[in-house]
Design a protein around this motif. Structure first.
Motif, PDB file in Angstrom:
ATOM      1  N   ILE A 123       7.290 -24.191  32.883  1.00 16.88           N
ATOM      2  CA  ILE A 123       6.955 -25.072  34.001  1.00 16.88           C
ATOM      3  C   ILE A 123       6.065 -26.190  33.492  1.00 16.88           C
ATOM      4  O   ILE A 123       4.979 -25.944  32.950  1.00 16.88           O
ATOM      5  N   LEU A 124       6.530 -27.420  33.639  1.00 16.63           N
ATOM      6  CA  LEU A 124       5.749 -28.582  33.217  1.00 16.63           C
ATOM      7  C   LEU A 124       4.640 -28.826  34.226  1.00 16.63           C
ATOM      8  O   LEU A 124       4.898 -29.012  35.415  1.00 16.63           O
ATOM      9  N   LEU A 125       3.398 -28.826  33.756  1.00 20.50           N
ATOM     10  CA  LEU A 125       2.241 -28.969  34.648  1.00 20.50           C
ATOM     11  C   LEU A 125       1.620 -30.362  34.602  1.00 20.50           C
ATOM     12  O   LEU A 125       0.645 -30.614  35.313  1.00 20.50           O
ATOM     13  N   SER A 126       2.159 -31.249  33.774  1.00 15.00           N
ATOM     14  CA  SER A 126       1.614 -32.602  33.705  1.00 15.00           C
ATOM     15  C   SER A 126       2.698 -33.566  33.278  1.00 15.00           C
ATOM     16  O   SER A 126       3.778 -33.157  32.818  1.00 15.00           O
ATOM     17  N   LYS A 127       2.416 -34.842  33.413  1.00 15.39           N
ATOM     18  CA  LYS A 127       3.280 -35.864  32.842  1.00 15.39           C
ATOM     19  C   LYS A 127       3.014 -35.948  31.334  1.00 15.39           C
ATOM     20  O   LYS A 127       1.977 -35.480  30.848  1.00 15.39           O
ATOM     21  N   ALA A 156      -3.353 -32.404  35.514  1.00 18.56           N
ATOM     22  CA  ALA A 156      -2.331 -31.520  36.078  1.00 18.56           C
ATOM     23  C   ALA A 156      -1.735 -32.147  37.333  1.00 18.56           C
ATOM     24  O   ALA A 156      -2.468 -32.675  38.175  1.00 18.56           O
ATOM     25  N   ASP A 157      -0.405 -32.100  37.471  1.00 19.69           N
ATOM     26  CA  ASP A 157       0.222 -32.593  38.693  1.00 19.69           C
ATOM     27  C   ASP A 157       0.838 -31.468  39.525  1.00 19.69           C
ATOM     28  O   ASP A 157       1.525 -31.715  40.503  1.00 19.69           O
ATOM     29  N   GLN A 158       0.566 -30.206  39.110  1.00 21.21           N
ATOM     30  CA  GLN A 158       0.877 -29.055  39.961  1.00 21.21           C
ATOM     31  C   GLN A 158       0.046 -27.861  39.511  1.00 21.21           C
ATOM     32  O   GLN A 158      -0.495 -27.853  38.410  1.00 21.21           O
ATOM     33  N   GLU A 159      -0.054 -26.872  40.381  1.00 26.67           N
ATOM     34  CA  GLU A 159      -0.861 -25.690  40.077  1.00 26.67           C
ATOM     35  C   GLU A 159      -0.150 -24.795  39.069  1.00 26.67           C
ATOM     36  O   GLU A 159       1.078 -24.751  38.994  1.00 26.67           O
ATOM     37  N   GLY A 160      -0.949 -24.061  38.321  1.00 19.12           N
ATOM     38  CA  GLY A 160      -0.376 -23.117  37.370  1.00 19.12           C
ATOM     39  C   GLY A 160      -1.398 -22.692  36.341  1.00 19.12           C
ATOM     40  O   GLY A 160      -2.584 -23.020  36.444  1.00 19.12           O
ATOM     41  N   THR A 161      -0.942 -21.942  35.356  1.00 13.02           N
ATOM     42  CA  THR A 161      -1.786 -21.514  34.240  1.00 13.02           C
ATOM     43  C   THR A 161      -1.274 -22.171  32.965  1.00 13.02           C
ATOM     44  O   THR A 161      -0.092 -22.055  32.630  1.00 13.02           O
ATOM     45  N   VAL A 162      -2.152 -22.858  32.270  1.00 20.90           N
ATOM     46  CA  VAL A 162      -1.771 -23.540  31.028  1.00 20.90           C
ATOM     47  C   VAL A 162      -1.715 -22.503  29.901  1.00 20.90           C
ATOM     48  O   VAL A 162      -2.750 -22.002  29.466  1.00 20.90           O
ATOM     49  N   HIS A 163      -0.502 -22.200  29.443  1.00 21.53           N
ATOM     50  CA  HIS A 163      -0.324 -21.284  28.320  1.00 21.53           C
ATOM     51  C   HIS A 163      -0.089 -22.037  27.015  1.00 21.53           C
ATOM     52  O   HIS A 163      -0.197 -21.437  25.935  1.00 21.53           O
ATOM     53  N   GLY A 164       0.263 -23.316  27.116  1.00 16.61           N
ATOM     54  CA  GLY A 164       0.542 -24.053  25.902  1.00 16.61           C
ATOM     55  C   GLY A 164       0.774 -25.528  26.171  1.00 16.61           C
ATOM     56  O   GLY A 164       0.683 -26.002  27.308  1.00 16.61           O
ATOM     57  N   VAL A 165       1.081 -26.233  25.095  1.00 16.68           N
ATOM     58  CA  VAL A 165       1.406 -27.660  25.165  1.00 16.68           C
ATOM     59  C   VAL A 165       2.786 -27.839  24.540  1.00 16.68           C
ATOM     60  O   VAL A 165       3.004 -27.458  23.383  1.00 16.68           O
ATOM     61  N   LEU A 166       3.710 -28.377  25.315  1.00 14.69           N
ATOM     62  CA  LEU A 166       5.044 -28.674  24.809  1.00 14.69           C
ATOM     63  C   LEU A 166       4.991 -30.034  24.121  1.00 14.69           C
ATOM     64  O   LEU A 166       4.611 -31.030  24.728  1.00 14.69           O
ATOM     65  N   VAL A 167       5.368 -30.054  22.842  1.00 14.27           N
ATOM     66  CA  VAL A 167       5.233 -31.263  22.028  1.00 14.27           C
ATOM     67  C   VAL A 167       6.621 -31.736  21.593  1.00 14.27           C
ATOM     68  O   VAL A 167       7.447 -30.937  21.134  1.00 14.27           O
ATOM     69  N   TRP A 168       6.872 -33.020  21.729  1.00 12.48           N
ATOM     70  CA  TRP A 168       8.142 -33.614  21.318  1.00 12.48           C
ATOM     71  C   TRP A 168       7.894 -35.023  20.808  1.00 12.48           C
ATOM     72  O   TRP A 168       6.792 -35.543  20.938  1.00 12.48           O
ATOM     73  N   TRP A 169       8.918 -35.632  20.200  1.00 10.67           N
ATOM     74  CA  TRP A 169       8.693 -36.936  19.589  1.00 10.67           C
ATOM     75  C   TRP A 169       9.792 -37.934  19.896  1.00 10.67           C
ATOM     76  O   TRP A 169      10.921 -37.574  20.215  1.00 10.67           O
ATOM     77  N   VAL A 200      -1.836 -21.880  23.332  1.00 11.92           N
ATOM     78  CA  VAL A 200      -3.294 -22.029  23.286  1.00 11.92           C
ATOM     79  C   VAL A 200      -3.926 -20.646  23.343  1.00 11.92           C
ATOM     80  O   VAL A 200      -3.357 -19.701  23.886  1.00 11.92           O
ATOM     81  N   SER A 201      -5.113 -20.521  22.763  1.00 17.43           N
ATOM     82  CA  SER A 201      -5.777 -19.220  22.699  1.00 17.43           C
ATOM     83  C   SER A 201      -6.591 -18.930  23.958  1.00 17.43           C
ATOM     84  O   SER A 201      -7.087 -17.817  24.118  1.00 17.43           O
ATOM     85  N   ASN A 202      -6.710 -19.918  24.830  1.00 16.88           N
ATOM     86  CA  ASN A 202      -7.523 -19.726  26.034  1.00 16.88           C
ATOM     87  C   ASN A 202      -6.773 -20.247  27.265  1.00 16.88           C
ATOM     88  O   ASN A 202      -7.106 -21.307  27.789  1.00 16.88           O
ATOM     89  N   PRO A 203      -5.721 -19.512  27.734  1.00 16.54           N
ATOM     90  CA  PRO A 203      -4.980 -19.954  28.921  1.00 16.54           C
ATOM     91  C   PRO A 203      -5.931 -20.268  30.081  1.00 16.54           C
ATOM     92  O   PRO A 203      -6.888 -19.530  30.325  1.00 16.54           O
ATOM     93  N   THR A 204      -5.650 -21.374  30.759  1.00 14.37           N
ATOM     94  CA  THR A 204      -6.560 -21.892  31.771  1.00 14.37           C
ATOM     95  C   THR A 204      -5.813 -22.181  33.067  1.00 14.37           C
ATOM     96  O   THR A 204      -4.747 -22.811  33.043  1.00 14.37           O
ATOM     97  N   VAL A 205      -6.351 -21.730  34.185  1.00 14.55           N
ATOM     98  CA  VAL A 205      -5.771 -22.002  35.498  1.00 14.55           C
ATOM     99  C   VAL A 205      -6.123 -23.428  35.914  1.00 14.55           C
ATOM    100  O   VAL A 205      -7.273 -23.864  35.777  1.00 14.55           O
ATOM    101  N   VAL A 206      -5.122 -24.176  36.407  1.00 14.27           N
ATOM    102  CA  VAL A 206      -5.360 -25.546  36.856  1.00 14.27           C
ATOM    103  C   VAL A 206      -4.805 -25.732  38.267  1.00 14.27           C
ATOM    104  O   VAL A 206      -3.869 -25.056  38.684  1.00 14.27           O
ATOM    105  N   ARG A 207      -5.423 -26.644  38.980  1.00 11.67           N
ATOM    106  CA  ARG A 207      -4.925 -27.082  40.283  1.00 11.67           C
ATOM    107  C   ARG A 207      -4.512 -28.543  40.180  1.00 11.67           C
ATOM    108  O   ARG A 207      -4.807 -29.212  39.189  1.00 11.67           O
TER     109      ARG A 207
END
Length: 376
Positions: A123-127, A156-169, A200-207
């Motif tokens: 789930i993408l949580l940001s732009k 963040a543009d929606q609620e969720g838990t940040v488990h990682g960062v999806l990286v692309w080029w 990420v080693s510290n998953p974080t809840v975001v609103r």
């Protein structure tokens, strides 16, 4: 260039009757000495962008092989990230084994992002936000060997838990010709360059509208991404033994599959129940998952045959789980009966996972088949 690829390249040149134009050199560009050239083409990119040595190779090319006005293709690249929720990446929950010593920090692996997004497994949580840009159109524009590091903020543009960062080029080849590995490229299926999920080693809840601070760093050959939580100025530090970087991303990901671990546990338990005498178990895979499960389930003698994996990592995992296993760092053809207790193994377990064949699943299966056939 490896020998098979070199011979294939020469055969391709011959088949297309281009021998008078194309010369294939079986070495790295840093090993050649030729007159300076006007155009340089390179394809030294991988899922994470830098892992095949694009930057040091182009740095050397500008120093020795190119003219001041040479054209290079590709010319530039931009690395983007998006914070994501991915519940399936959490540490496995097992009633038998303790995975607490493994840290997720700097674990990154390519994913078929579009499918995972459609399945709501990702789930993408940001732009998208820019992590780094790279320019290899001249020597002084290429980052130095020290790399770069900076912090940035994602919203963040929606609620969720940040488990990682999806990286692309995104890649600028020449003029307005570009290529992207961004998710959402549904016009074609690609199985060579994928977005990379950095856990990420510290998953974080975001609103919605929450800000997340991210530390991004790169070397000549690798990208690092980590969250910085509000009460810490730096990401948490881990000891060498606990750092999951010592295991490959694919091995780490397999250890997260709780269903897989449960299935192996049930199968090993069933096999041990059929044995009357003290049971000798031989684990043939890299990493000692099967061996530790067998120890917990009552096997009397367990030997884990290890290949290229760091034996210290395997021993540390076994010690954490209070598993009494012997580690044999050798190839199957070097194994003797004395190593496994003086008699043939009663049960052979394997995942199968072999680090040297990582990603080549058919070859891993064939390697296991041939190894067992050899041991018989």
């Amino acid at each position: 260039m490896s020998s098979p690829l070199r011979e294939l390249a020469r055969q391709t040149v011959k088949d297309n009757k281009l021998e008078h134009l194309v010369t294939v050199l079986g070495c790295h560009s840093t090993e050649i000495n030729i007159d300076r050239v006007n155009v340089c083409l390179s394809e030294l990119l991988e899922d994470g962008l830098l892992g095949e040595g694009w930057l040091p190779t182009m740095r050397d090319a500008w120093h020795r092989l190119l003219t001041p006005n040479s054209i290079v293709i590709p010319q530039r690249a931009r690395l983007f990230g998006q914070i994501v929720q991915a519940d399936w990446t959490l540490k496995p929950q097992s009633s038998l084994l303790d995975f607490g010593t493994f840290d997720d920090r700097h674990t990154a692996f390519p994913v078929h992002a579009d499918k995972l997004i459609r399945d709501r497994s990702l789930i993408l949580l940001s732009k998208p936000f820019l992590l780094f840009d790279f320019d290899v159109t001249s020597a002084n524009k290429i980052p130095t060997v020290d790399g770069r590091q900076h912090t940035l903020t994602a919203t963040a543009d929606q609620e969720g838990t940040v488990h990682g960062v999806l990286v692309w080029w995104e890649l600028d080849l020449h003029d307005d010709i570009s290529y992207s590995t961004a998710p959402g490229q549904d016009k074609y299926w690609q199985d060579h360059w994928h977005p990379v999920l950095h856990l990420v080693s510290n998953p974080t809840v975001v609103r919605v509208a929450d800000s997340i601070t991210i530390q991004a760093r790169h070397t000549d050959e690798r990208i690092f991404v980590e969250l910085i939580v509000s009460d810490n100025k730096e990401p948490p530090k881990r000891s060498r033994v606990q750092n999951c970087q010592m295991l490959s991303p694919e091995c780490t990901l397999q250890l997260r599959d709780s269903n897989r671990i449960r299935a192996y546990s049930d199968a090993i338990y069933s096999a041990l129940q059929q044995q009357v005498n003290p049971t000798v178990v031989l684990d043939l895979s890299d990493f000692c998952l099967g061996a530790c499960l067998a120890s917990k389930l009552g096997a009397s003698k367990i030997v884990s045959l290890e290949g290229r994996l760091d034996a210290d990592v395997v021993a540390n995992f076994a010690q954490t789980n209070q598993s009494s296993i012997s580690i044999a760092v050798c190839r199957a053809e070097q194994l003797t009966l004395e190593v496994i207790g003086g008699r043939a193994a009663d049960v052979v377990v394997a995942e199968p996972y072999f680090e040297v064949l990582e990603g080549w699943h058919l070859q891993e299966a064939l390697n296991l088949y041939n190894t067992i056939r050899h041991l018989k």
